[in-house]
Design a protein around this motif. Structure first.
Motif: not given
Length: 280
Positions: A213-217
């Motif tokens: 997911d973008v947030m974890s990235m």
């Protein structure tokens, strides 16, 4: 023959020493496993807390095969036993390498071990307290009246172990930079000019290592690049070894170079002197 026999004995001695060190490390890990297993359920509850906190009401962890929970507790106890035995394992590693290192190499290598452990644990704690809650909240947000989140016990353990190790390894960037600069493979000036490429590499690594997911990235990308800058900061302040200049006793190397015209004049003067001697 004597030199070959001495080399063979030395090699066998190193192998026996390595076997002894590895055996001690394995025994320490086994003892850590025995100590950890009675607390395996409590350890799992601690690791499952970030997910349980965001699960929808009525959802819980499940297992679909009878030995699944037992095998999960065994795997968790092995991991916990390794963490408990880590000081012993690292000491055996250090005791095997130290006799073959110079004094300045020992002084440089020993602090790097502690810094590496500190950063590795810091990476796992960052994943546990920052990344996992936000990532699990995002994943469970898709749960609704027709879809219910019920993660499997072994799948969840594999997920948190995989990404905890990934974050711990990602936090080794400063150590890697310092070592590469110290041995002369990389230069600080080159790294400073390549910041944009370093950011791109960090972005690709964070996309691979983080949950999908973008947030974890983003949560991994930011500290990775900050750690790159931190490693660059320390590498710039560590003196690099100066190349050893070999002294030469060759008299020809000590004579300053002469031009071609000088060489021709000298040859002509030598030829005239030889002719003068012959005429005499």
């Amino acid at each position: 023959m004597e030199k070959e026999k001495l080399a063979e004995n030395t090699f066998i001695g190193h192998l026996l020493e390595l076997r002894r060190r590895v055996l001690i490390a394995i025994i320490a890990i086994f003892v850590g496993f025995l100590v950890s297993y009675p607390f395996s359920k409590s350890i799992y509850n601690i690791l499952a807390a970030p997910l349980i906190a965001v699960l929808p009401k009525g959802s819980h962890l499940i297992y679909t095969s009878l030995p699944e929970v037992f095998l999960t507790y065994v795997q968790l106890s092995l991991i916990s036993g390794f963490v408990i035995a880590l000081p012993v394992v690292l000491y055996q590693f250090w005791a095997f390498l130290a006799p073959g290192l110079y004094e300045h190499e020992r002084r440089a290598f020993f602090p790097l071990i502690f810094a590496s452990i500190f950063l590795f644990v810091g990476g796992m704690l960052f994943a546990y307290f920052i990344v996992f809650p936000n990532a699990f909240r995002f994943f469970t947000s898709f749960s609704g009246s027709d879809i219910t989140a019920m993660p499997k016990v072994d799948s969840y353990l594999a997920l948190i172990v995989k990404f905890s190790l990934a974050f711990g390894l990602a936090f080794q960037i400063p150590i890697l930079i310092v070592v590469l600069v110290r041995v002369g493979i990389l230069q600080v000036a080159t790294l400073k000019r390549s910041r944009r490429y370093a950011f791109l590499i960090c972005a690709i690594a964070s996309a691979i290592l983080s949950p999908p997911d973008v947030m974890s990235m983003v949560l991994l990308l930011i500290p990775m690049y900050m750690l790159f800058e931190l490693g660059l900061f320390f590498a710039a302040r560590i003196p690099t070894p100066k190349p050893v200049v070999e002294e030469s006793n060759d008299e020809d190397e000590q004579i300053p170079e002469r031009s071609a015209a000088d060489e021709m004049d000298a040859a002509e003067a030598s030829f005239r002197n030889e002719n003068g001697d012959d005429q005499k």
